[in-house]
Design a protein around this motif. Sequence first.
Motif, PDB file in Angstrom:
ATOM      1  N   SER A  70       0.829  -1.212   0.000  1.00  0.00           N
ATOM      2  CA  SER A  70       0.000   0.000   0.000  1.00  0.00           C
ATOM      3  C   SER A  70       0.855   1.251   0.000  1.00  0.00           C
ATOM      4  N   GLN A  71       1.923   1.239   0.796  1.00  0.00           N
ATOM      5  CA  GLN A  71       2.806   2.398   0.850  1.00  0.00           C
ATOM      6  C   GLN A  71       3.491   2.628  -0.495  1.00  0.00           C
ATOM      7  N   ALA A  72       3.920   1.547  -1.142  1.00  0.00           N
ATOM      8  CA  ALA A  72       4.555   1.676  -2.459  1.00  0.00           C
ATOM      9  C   ALA A  72       3.580   2.264  -3.462  1.00  0.00           C
ATOM     10  N   SER A  73       2.344   1.762  -3.451  1.00  0.00           N
ATOM     11  CA  SER A  73       1.321   2.251  -4.376  1.00  0.00           C
ATOM     12  C   SER A  73       1.038   3.729  -4.132  1.00  0.00           C
ATOM     13  N   CYS A  74       0.888   4.107  -2.875  1.00  0.00           N
ATOM     14  CA  CYS A  74       0.593   5.505  -2.548  1.00  0.00           C
ATOM     15  C   CYS A  74       1.746   6.427  -2.939  1.00  0.00           C
ATOM     16  N   GLY A  75       2.974   5.942  -2.810  1.00  0.00           N
ATOM     17  CA  GLY A  75       4.122   6.740  -3.213  1.00  0.00           C
ATOM     18  C   GLY A  75       4.110   7.027  -4.707  1.00  0.00           C
TER      19      GLY A  75
ATOM     20  N   LEU B 259       1.426   6.965  -6.645  1.00  0.00           N
ATOM     21  CA  LEU B 259       0.276   7.840  -6.892  1.00  0.00           C
ATOM     22  C   LEU B 259       0.607   9.292  -6.564  1.00  0.00           C
ATOM     23  N   SER B 260       1.326   9.501  -5.486  1.00  0.00           N
ATOM     24  CA  SER B 260       1.709  10.857  -5.099  1.00  0.00           C
ATOM     25  C   SER B 260       2.559  11.513  -6.178  1.00  0.00           C
ATOM     26  N   ASN B 261       3.474  10.744  -6.753  1.00  0.00           N
ATOM     27  CA  ASN B 261       4.330  11.269  -7.819  1.00  0.00           C
ATOM     28  C   ASN B 261       3.570  11.511  -9.124  1.00  0.00           C
ATOM     29  N   MET B 262       2.516  10.722  -9.350  1.00  0.00           N
ATOM     30  CA  MET B 262       1.764  10.842 -10.605  1.00  0.00           C
ATOM     31  C   MET B 262       0.763  11.996 -10.582  1.00  0.00           C
ATOM     32  N   GLY B 263       0.406  12.472  -9.405  1.00  0.00           N
ATOM     33  CA  GLY B 263      -0.529  13.589  -9.313  1.00  0.00           C
ATOM     34  C   GLY B 263      -1.952  13.144  -9.057  1.00  0.00           C
ATOM     35  N   PRO B 264      -2.859  14.104  -8.919  1.00  0.00           N
ATOM     36  CA  PRO B 264      -4.228  13.826  -8.469  1.00  0.00           C
ATOM     37  C   PRO B 264      -5.167  13.227  -9.517  1.00  0.00           C
ATOM     38  N   LYS B 265      -4.727  13.078 -10.749  1.00  0.00           N
ATOM     39  CA  LYS B 265      -5.637  12.570 -11.780  1.00  0.00           C
ATOM     40  C   LYS B 265      -5.930  11.087 -11.629  1.00  0.00           C
ATOM     41  N   ILE B 266      -5.088  10.354 -10.906  1.00  0.00           N
ATOM     42  CA  ILE B 266      -5.309   8.926 -10.690  1.00  0.00           C
ATOM     43  C   ILE B 266      -5.502   8.690  -9.199  1.00  0.00           C
TER      44      ILE B 266
ATOM     45  N   GLU C 139       0.624   2.688 -16.300  1.00  0.00           N
ATOM     46  CA  GLU C 139       1.850   3.389 -15.920  1.00  0.00           C
ATOM     47  C   GLU C 139       2.064   3.301 -14.413  1.00  0.00           C
ATOM     48  N   HIS C 140       0.991   3.413 -13.640  1.00  0.00           N
ATOM     49  CA  HIS C 140       1.091   3.251 -12.187  1.00  0.00           C
ATOM     50  C   HIS C 140       1.642   1.871 -11.857  1.00  0.00           C
ATOM     51  N   ALA C 141       1.112   0.838 -12.500  1.00  0.00           N
ATOM     52  CA  ALA C 141       1.577  -0.528 -12.256  1.00  0.00           C
ATOM     53  C   ALA C 141       3.062  -0.668 -12.614  1.00  0.00           C
TER      54      ALA C 141
END
Length: 90
Positions: free
Chosen positions: A25-30, A32-39, A65-67
């Motif tokens: 979960s922490q890896a995923s959230c990290g 997502l944080s870098n990708m911005g609020p659109k995802i 891309e997130h994956a």
Amino acid sequence: MPKYVIEREIPDAGKLSAEELKGISQASCGVLSNMGPKIQWVHSYVTDNKIYCIYNAPNEEMVREHAKQGGFPANSVSEVKNIIDPVTAE
């Protein structure tokens, strides 16, 4: 914004400890944080050998891309076309 179901094949996913799930979960959230609020990650369902994730994103490419950035499998990405529940029957 479109909603997606992502199927991730992860052997023995159902046996992952709370600490291992926290790390994922922490890896995923990290990422997502870098990708911005659109995802946005809504939630996930963990089964014996798969994790099914629900995401809001502008397109499938962003989900993939997130994956890729997170090192997660994305064996199947499907756009949700509609949602039904018991109220739909009324």
